[in-house]
Design a protein around this motif. Structure first.
Motif, PDB file in Angstrom:
ATOM      1  N   GLY A 129       0.894  -1.262   0.267  1.00 47.37           N
ATOM      2  CA  GLY A 129       0.385   0.118  -0.073  1.00 47.37           C
ATOM      3  C   GLY A 129       1.161   1.512  -0.032  1.00 47.37           C
ATOM      4  N   ALA A 130       1.878   1.649   0.741  1.00 46.51           N
ATOM      5  CA  ALA A 130       2.703   2.781   0.520  1.00 46.51           C
ATOM      6  C   ALA A 130       3.655   2.199  -0.187  1.00 46.51           C
ATOM      7  N   VAL A 131       4.011   1.483  -1.114  1.00 50.72           N
ATOM      8  CA  VAL A 131       4.639   1.692  -1.639  1.00 50.72           C
ATOM      9  C   VAL A 131       3.687   2.046  -3.297  1.00 50.72           C
ATOM     10  N   ILE A 132       2.572   2.176  -3.219  1.00 53.99           N
ATOM     11  CA  ILE A 132       1.835   3.112  -4.285  1.00 53.99           C
ATOM     12  C   ILE A 132       1.593   4.086  -3.632  1.00 53.99           C
ATOM     13  N   GLY A 133       1.323   4.213  -2.911  1.00 51.15           N
ATOM     14  CA  GLY A 133       1.401   5.975  -2.549  1.00 51.15           C
ATOM     15  C   GLY A 133       2.156   6.852  -2.608  1.00 51.15           C
ATOM     16  N   PHE A 134       3.999   6.514  -2.845  1.00 50.98           N
ATOM     17  CA  PHE A 134       4.838   7.011  -2.674  1.00 50.98           C
ATOM     18  C   PHE A 134       4.896   7.153  -4.345  1.00 50.98           C
ATOM     19  N   MET A 135       4.212   6.063  -5.506  1.00 46.72           N
ATOM     20  CA  MET A 135       3.885   5.885  -6.530  1.00 46.72           C
ATOM     21  C   MET A 135       3.250   7.102  -7.262  1.00 46.72           C
ATOM     22  N   LEU A 136       2.688   7.517  -6.389  1.00 43.91           N
ATOM     23  CA  LEU A 136       1.528   8.721  -7.223  1.00 43.91           C
ATOM     24  C   LEU A 136       1.833  10.004  -6.925  1.00 43.91           C
ATOM     25  N   PRO A 137       1.395  10.854  -7.841  1.00 45.81           N
ATOM     26  CA  PRO A 137       2.015  12.331  -8.366  1.00 45.81           C
ATOM     27  C   PRO A 137       2.060  12.392  -7.080  1.00 45.81           C
ATOM     28  N   ALA A 138       3.051  13.495  -6.813  1.00 41.73           N
ATOM     29  CA  ALA A 138       3.687  14.033  -5.172  1.00 41.73           C
ATOM     30  C   ALA A 138       2.367  14.505  -4.874  1.00 41.73           C
ATOM     31  N   TRP A 139       1.293  14.931  -4.892  1.00 44.59           N
ATOM     32  CA  TRP A 139       0.073  16.333  -4.428  1.00 44.59           C
ATOM     33  C   TRP A 139      -0.557  14.608  -3.530  1.00 44.59           C
ATOM     34  N   LEU A 185       2.462 -10.913  -1.926  1.00 41.03           N
ATOM     35  CA  LEU A 185       2.324  -8.949  -2.401  1.00 41.03           C
ATOM     36  C   LEU A 185       3.955  -8.441  -1.833  1.00 41.03           C
ATOM     37  N   ALA A 186       4.555  -9.251  -1.267  1.00 38.01           N
ATOM     38  CA  ALA A 186       5.815  -8.698  -1.283  1.00 38.01           C
ATOM     39  C   ALA A 186       6.631  -9.258  -3.120  1.00 38.01           C
ATOM     40  N   ALA A 187       6.514  -9.887  -3.883  1.00 33.76           N
ATOM     41  CA  ALA A 187       7.511  -9.216  -5.348  1.00 33.76           C
ATOM     42  C   ALA A 187       6.550  -8.537  -6.257  1.00 33.76           C
ATOM     43  N   ILE A 188       5.045  -8.452  -5.542  1.00 34.39           N
ATOM     44  CA  ILE A 188       4.503  -7.288  -6.834  1.00 34.39           C
ATOM     45  C   ILE A 188       5.248  -5.413  -6.294  1.00 34.39           C
ATOM     46  N   THR A 189       5.551  -6.299  -4.842  1.00 35.03           N
ATOM     47  CA  THR A 189       5.996  -4.135  -3.506  1.00 35.03           C
ATOM     48  C   THR A 189       7.560  -4.750  -4.759  1.00 35.03           C
ATOM     49  N   GLY A 197      12.167   4.447  -9.632  1.00 35.47           N
ATOM     50  CA  GLY A 197      12.829   5.835  -9.548  1.00 35.47           C
ATOM     51  C   GLY A 197      13.031   6.751  -8.680  1.00 35.47           C
ATOM     52  N   ASP A 198      12.715   7.899  -8.751  1.00 34.27           N
ATOM     53  CA  ASP A 198      13.417   8.542  -7.905  1.00 34.27           C
ATOM     54  C   ASP A 198      12.651   8.539  -6.486  1.00 34.27           C
ATOM     55  N   SER A 199      11.650   7.700  -6.636  1.00 35.41           N
ATOM     56  CA  SER A 199      11.000   7.395  -4.847  1.00 35.41           C
ATOM     57  C   SER A 199      11.353   6.503  -4.326  1.00 35.41           C
ATOM     58  N   LEU A 200      12.801   5.666  -4.896  1.00 35.02           N
ATOM     59  CA  LEU A 200      13.241   4.643  -3.978  1.00 35.02           C
ATOM     60  C   LEU A 200      13.650   4.903  -2.756  1.00 35.02           C
ATOM     61  N   GLY A 202      13.333   6.916  -0.859  1.00 32.37           N
ATOM     62  CA  GLY A 202      11.281   7.513   0.169  1.00 32.37           C
ATOM     63  C   GLY A 202      10.954   5.672   0.667  1.00 32.37           C
ATOM     64  N   ILE A 203      10.412   4.933  -0.415  1.00 33.97           N
ATOM     65  CA  ILE A 203      10.366   3.792  -0.144  1.00 33.97           C
ATOM     66  C   ILE A 203      11.764   3.087   1.342  1.00 33.97           C
ATOM     67  N   ILE A 204      12.484   3.203   0.674  1.00 34.46           N
ATOM     68  CA  ILE A 204      13.272   2.173   1.351  1.00 34.46           C
ATOM     69  C   ILE A 204      13.407   2.936   2.843  1.00 34.46           C
ATOM     70  N   SER A 205      13.434   4.207   3.190  1.00 30.68           N
ATOM     71  CA  SER A 205      13.100   5.037   4.633  1.00 30.68           C
ATOM     72  C   SER A 205      12.308   4.627   5.169  1.00 30.68           C
ATOM     73  N   TRP A 206      10.794   4.150   4.272  1.00 30.31           N
ATOM     74  CA  TRP A 206       9.511   3.681   4.784  1.00 30.31           C
ATOM     75  C   TRP A 206       9.534   2.620   5.358  1.00 30.31           C
ATOM     76  N   LEU A 207      10.297   1.723   4.640  1.00 30.79           N
ATOM     77  CA  LEU A 207      10.365   0.123   4.662  1.00 30.79           C
ATOM     78  C   LEU A 207      11.302  -0.063   6.381  1.00 30.79           C
ATOM     79  N   LEU A 208      11.991   0.562   6.189  1.00 27.52           N
ATOM     80  CA  LEU A 208      13.196   1.009   7.482  1.00 27.52           C
ATOM     81  C   LEU A 208      12.279   1.661   8.848  1.00 27.52           C
ATOM     82  N   GLY A 209      11.159   2.278   8.987  1.00 30.43           N
ATOM     83  CA  GLY A 209      10.619   2.661  10.083  1.00 30.43           C
ATOM     84  C   GLY A 209      11.588   4.390  10.466  1.00 30.43           C
TER      85      GLY A 209
END
Lengths: 358, 262
Positions: A129-139, A185-189, A197-200, A202-209
């Motif tokens: 869910g979070a990764v999908i959120g990161f890939m949405l437009p910034a706003w 789900l982990a495979a999709i993530t 791309g550029d969100s990577l 942010g995603i990794i930070s989120w995954l580490l909490g």
């Protein structure tokens, strides 16, 4: 319970004495409450700007109604304490309590010492869910917590629906379904991360909490879910004890096993989702805190659950304080801290007491 | 008077029937033995009486109420089970396990009071488990665990205790001790005790009446003298045995004979 006091009665209508361990466990709960209070106050003062204890105390007192103190602090200090540090500390405490209680509950239900939200795909659902959120437009970045929450809860619901056989829920099927859905789900993530791309970063930070972006409205949203969920689980402490026998014995002792499973799984999943959706995935709290409490105070859930709640809160507040101060101004991901500090301590305890803890 | 009555009960799992047309009754203060070969449905019968499985046909009555109309918590106040080889959580203390017997008497918001603790203590006294109340279950022997589950059943304050193979895995001393305890509780507290047994001699010595299961149904039932004889045992178990009156109390005693000389 002192065996002596039990034996030493001469009337058949014996006078029962409360077991001595119960008293020490109740003292432990009281002690941990105090410790949690101290932890909150002390960590409030620590950070980029250290606030002396005296000033901190006056600041807190000034917030009380009918108390008027001439400010000796700057407006900036007040903002740091009340709008930055306090919500962050409270959310870390709530998340720690939620993860520790959820871990205890999953381990109790599955009768498996390694059970945690990964078992039901809750964590993997939140991550997707979070990764999908990161890939949405910034706003639309504000939708990340919502998407993580929805991901976590729907993964668990899917696992539940698949594992249900008629009116019963075999726990082995549940774990297998959870592991399979989690892997899917982990495979999709993983795929989304590769193409992100550029969100990577942010995603990794989120995954580490991290709690670095905490604000008051997050605390306001998470609090009711987590508190209600924890209280529900506390109420089911005795049925959870009885379920440590097996399901057949639990039923013969009057427990409505299927109903208890549904309520506890639902509550544990809800508090996990409410915690991780704001702070990302924080591993290890749900494993080490319950086991540490079991090692010290035994496996009785009536004491284990409240103790785990308090210890989880204290542990995560301390870990987050370390995360924001150790390499300041750089934030260390909190998942790194919990594993780095928690694992050695836990191993030490494990070596100390080599007996059945579960 | 409180009684247990099975009326033409069929029990099974899914489409597979394990028992059909089972009828018997038991009264307070009576020790009823269920005997029969492996797989004859002794444990299934216990599952039926505790409503873990629903009868396909017939009804099971406690007093005059059908157990399908009694909710699980109420049923657990009336019927307690001493399971065969139960899973017991190793890190819990013996006392904590016996305390679980109070579960059906406690709601979500209530906690164990002085009364519950006194009942647990009495249950542990009468089963001689008090001496190891503080020990962890993982450290106990098979005999101690067996007595612990009996103590837990007593803590439920039931009217009926169902014991599933209580003597399996016990040495001869513990077998006798366990059944002496069961009979003593049965007589003193006017409990109905239903016990499944493999050992025909223990069944004959300890039970007031026996129900013999064979071929998915009741083969015969009655007092041990009426039920245990060479012909019945040959028909039910397919084993050749000699049955003769016990030299001390004249109850039927079963002797096996090896046929290696034939």
């Amino acid at each position: 319970m002192a065996v002596e006091s039990l034996k030493g009665s001469d009337t058949p209508k014996t006078i029962a004495i409360y077991p001595v361990q119960w008293r020490s466990r109740i003292y432990a709960i009281a002690g941990m409450d105090i410790l949690l209070g101290i932890t909150i106050v002390v960590t409030l003062g620590i950070g980029s700007i250290d606030v002396p204890f005296g000033t901190l105390f006056q600041l807190l007192l000034a917030k009380l109604p009918l108390v008027h103190i001439q400010p000796t602090w700057t407006n900036n200090t007040e903002i740091i304490i009340f709008d930055i540090r306090l919500p962050r500390i409270l959310l870390a405490g709530l998340a720690g309590a939620a993860l520790a209680v959820a871990g205890t509950t999953y381990q109790g239900l599955f009768r498996n010492p390694l059970a945690d939200p990964y078992f039901l795909g809750v964590t993997q659902g939140a991550a997707l869910g979070a990764v999908i959120g990161f890939m949405l437009p910034a706003w639309q970045m504000g939708s990340i917590p919502l998407l993580a929450f929805v991901g976590a809860v729907s993964a668990a619901a899917m696992v539940y629906a698949i594992a249900k056989v008629g009116r019963t829920l075999p726990m082995t099927t549940l774990i297998l379904a959870g592991v399979a859905i989690g892997a899917f789900l982990a495979a999709i993530t993983s795929y989304l991360m590769i193409v992100s791309g550029d969100s990577l970063h942010g995603i990794i930070s989120w995954l580490l909490g991290s709690f670095s972006l905490t604000n008051w409205w997050q605390v306001a949203i998470a609090t009711p879910y987590i508190l209600v969920g924890i209280v529900i689980i506390w109420l089911y402490a005795r049925p959870l004890n009885v379920m440590q026998l097996d399901e057949e014995q639990a039923q013969q002792l009057g427990i409505n096993v299927e109903q208890v499973k549904l309520i506890l799984l639902g509550a544990a999943t809800l508090i996990t989702a409410a915690a991780v959706c704001f702070c990302g995935i924080i591993g290890f709290v749900g494993i080490i805190i319950p086991h540490t409490i079991r090692l010290i105070w035994g496996p009785d859930h009536r004491f284990l659950l409240p103790l785990a709640t308090l210890a989880g809160a204290i542990f995560l507040i301390l870990a987050d304080t370390a995360a924001r101060t150790m390499l300041a101004p750089t934030e260390v991901p909190i998942g790194v801290i919990t594993a780095f500090l928690g694992a050695p301590f836990f191993l030490y305890l494990l070596r100390q007491k080599k007996r059945a803890i579960f | 008077m409180f009684n247990l009555r099975l009326d033409n009960v069929s029990l099974g799992y899914g489409k597979q029937t394990v028992l059909r047309n089972v009828s018997f009754e038991a009264k307070p203060g009576e020790m009823l033995g269920i005997i029969g070969p492996n797989g004859s449905g002794k444990s299934t019968l216990i599952r039926g009486i505790t409503r873990l499985i629903q009868p396909g046909n017939g009804k099971i009555f406690l007093n005059s109420s059908d157990i399908s109309d009694i909710n699980r918590q109420k049923l657990a106040k009336l019927v307690a089970v001493v399971p065969q080889n139960p899973t017991l959580p190793e890190a819990f203390t013996a006392f904590e396990v016996v305390l679980m017997g109070r579960t059906p008497h406690l709601g979500l918001l209530s906690y164990e009071g002085k009364k519950d603790l006194a009942i647990v203590k009495r249950a542990m006294e009468s089963t001689q488990t008090l001496a190891f109340a503080e020990r962890r279950v993982g450290e106990l022997s098979g005999g101690e665990r067996q007595r612990l589950t009996i103590a837990r059943a007593l803590a439920q304050e039931p009217k009926i205790i169902l014991m599933d193979e209580p003597t399996a895995n016990l040495d001869i001393n513990y077998q006798i001790e366990t059944l002496n305890l069961a009979r003593q509780l049965c007589r003193k507290q006017k409990l109905i005790v239903v016990v499944t047994l493999h050992d025909l001699n223990l069944a004959s010595q300890y039970c007031d009446r026996l129900v013999v299961l064979s071929q998915e149904t009741v083969y015969c039932q009655g007092i041990p003298q009426a039920v245990i004889n060479a012909q019945t045992i040959k028909n039910v178990y397919g084993a050749e045995v000699y049955v003769y009156p016990h030299p001390v109390n004249k109850l039927p005693a079963t002797l096996i004979v090896s046929n290696k000389d034939k």
